[in-house]
Motif scaffolding. Structure first.
Motif, short mmCIF file in Angstrom:
data_model
loop_
_atom_site.label_atom_id
_atom_site.label_comp_id
_atom_site.label_asym_id
_atom_site.label_seq_id
_atom_site.Cartn_x
_atom_site.Cartn_y
_atom_site.Cartn_z
N LEU A 122 -22.95 -7.18 22.48
CA LEU A 122 -22.86 -6.36 21.62
C LEU A 122 -21.87 -6.64 20.46
O LEU A 122 -22.34 -6.20 19.44
N VAL A 123 -20.66 -7.12 20.90
CA VAL A 123 -19.83 -7.52 19.63
C VAL A 123 -19.83 -8.75 19.23
O VAL A 123 -19.13 -9.38 18.57
N ARG A 124 -21.07 -9.69 19.53
CA ARG A 124 -21.59 -10.75 19.21
C ARG A 124 -20.28 -11.87 19.20
O ARG A 124 -19.68 -12.22 18.30
N THR A 125 -19.95 -12.08 20.35
CA THR A 125 -18.95 -13.08 20.70
C THR A 125 -19.38 -14.64 20.30
O THR A 125 -20.30 -14.83 20.24
N ARG A 126 -18.15 -15.18 19.90
CA ARG A 126 -18.39 -16.51 19.33
C ARG A 126 -18.44 -17.64 20.84
O ARG A 126 -18.88 -18.82 20.41
N HIS A 127 -18.11 -17.03 21.82
CA HIS A 127 -18.45 -17.86 23.06
C HIS A 127 -19.44 -17.06 24.05
O HIS A 127 -18.72 -16.68 25.16
N PRO A 128 -20.55 -17.05 23.73
CA PRO A 128 -21.39 -16.70 24.92
C PRO A 128 -21.35 -17.03 26.10
O PRO A 128 -21.50 -16.47 27.36
N ALA A 129 -21.35 -18.38 26.35
CA ALA A 129 -21.43 -19.14 27.61
C ALA A 129 -20.16 -18.99 28.46
O ALA A 129 -20.03 -18.40 29.66
N THR A 130 -18.97 -18.68 27.66
CA THR A 130 -17.72 -18.19 28.47
C THR A 130 -17.57 -16.87 28.98
O THR A 130 -17.46 -16.52 30.24
N ALA A 131 -18.19 -16.05 28.04
CA ALA A 131 -18.40 -14.64 28.22
C ALA A 131 -19.28 -14.58 29.70
O ALA A 131 -18.98 -13.69 30.38
N VAL A 132 -20.33 -15.31 29.77
CA VAL A 132 -21.42 -15.08 30.84
C VAL A 132 -20.47 -15.51 32.35
O VAL A 132 -20.60 -14.90 33.29
N VAL A 133 -19.89 -16.72 32.09
CA VAL A 133 -19.27 -17.34 33.06
C VAL A 133 -18.14 -16.40 33.74
O VAL A 133 -17.89 -15.96 34.84
N CYS A 134 -17.35 -15.78 32.68
CA CYS A 134 -16.25 -14.93 33.03
C CYS A 134 -16.83 -13.35 33.70
O CYS A 134 -16.27 -12.94 34.70
N ALA A 135 -17.98 -13.18 33.20
CA ALA A 135 -18.70 -11.63 33.58
C ALA A 135 -18.95 -11.97 35.15
O ALA A 135 -19.08 -10.96 35.88
N VAL A 136 -19.27 -13.29 35.57
CA VAL A 136 -19.83 -13.50 37.01
C VAL A 136 -18.45 -13.51 37.74
O VAL A 136 -18.34 -12.97 38.89
N ILE A 137 -17.60 -14.68 37.40
CA ILE A 137 -16.69 -15.20 38.17
C ILE A 137 -15.57 -13.89 38.32
O ILE A 137 -15.10 -13.80 39.35
#
Length: 163
Positions: A122-137
């Motif tokens: 929603l906030v259009r992160t510059r690091h989508p892969a990092t966001a997904v990894v952090c969201a899971v881990i």
């Protein structure tokens, strides 16, 4: 406002917030029983850790601000479409409502993963892969610590359960 001024103001604000937490807020507003055997399980431990980390981050921002070269222009450019911000705010409110609704069905761990990913996009992160990894881990590590080390019950869903 220049990058340097922004760093300095944020750092000073973080240091003042940490000082308020450590000196006044935590001792006066967080109660703790005297018979807690494990310091990590004390209600005072994690607020003091967060207060200390906030102070360290503030100190790092102040040092980075002092070391930065002064800039002439502003940090961000002006926003042309203010309506997009209102739309994001409404979508965020809807995401909170969906999160609240989904907690009993999916459980806290799974819902927090989905909410983190949705907010990152929603906030259009510059690091989508990092966001997904952090969201899971991060939720899985927190669940493992609280459920298996600290023996604190984490709300599980009706549809999905973790071991």
């Amino acid at each position: 406002m220049s990058h340097r001024a922004l760093q300095l103001r944020l750092g000073i604000g973080a240091i003042l917030a940490a000082a308020f937490l450590v000196i006044h807020a935590i001792p006066n507003w967080v109660s703790s029983p005297s018979n807690v055997r494990n310091i990590v399980l004390s209600p005072l431990f994690w607020p003091y850790i967060l207060g200390g980390l906030t102070g360290l981050v503030g100190l790092g921002l102040v040092v980075a601000g002092w070391r930065a070269a002064p800039e002439a222009g502003p940090v961000n450019e002006a926003i042309d479409d203010a309506g997009a911000g209102v739309v994001r705010l409404v979508v965020f409110a809807a995401m909170m409502a969906v999160t609240f609704w989904a907690l009993p069905y999916l459980g806290m761990v799974w819902v927090s993963m989905l909410a983190f990913v949705a907010l990152a996009f929603l906030v259009r992160t510059r690091h989508p892969a990092t966001a997904v990894v952090c969201a899971v881990i991060v939720p899985l590590i927190l669940y493992a610590f609280f459920a298996h080390v600290a023996s604190v019950a984490i709300p599980q869903g009706e549809l999905v359960r973790l071991p």
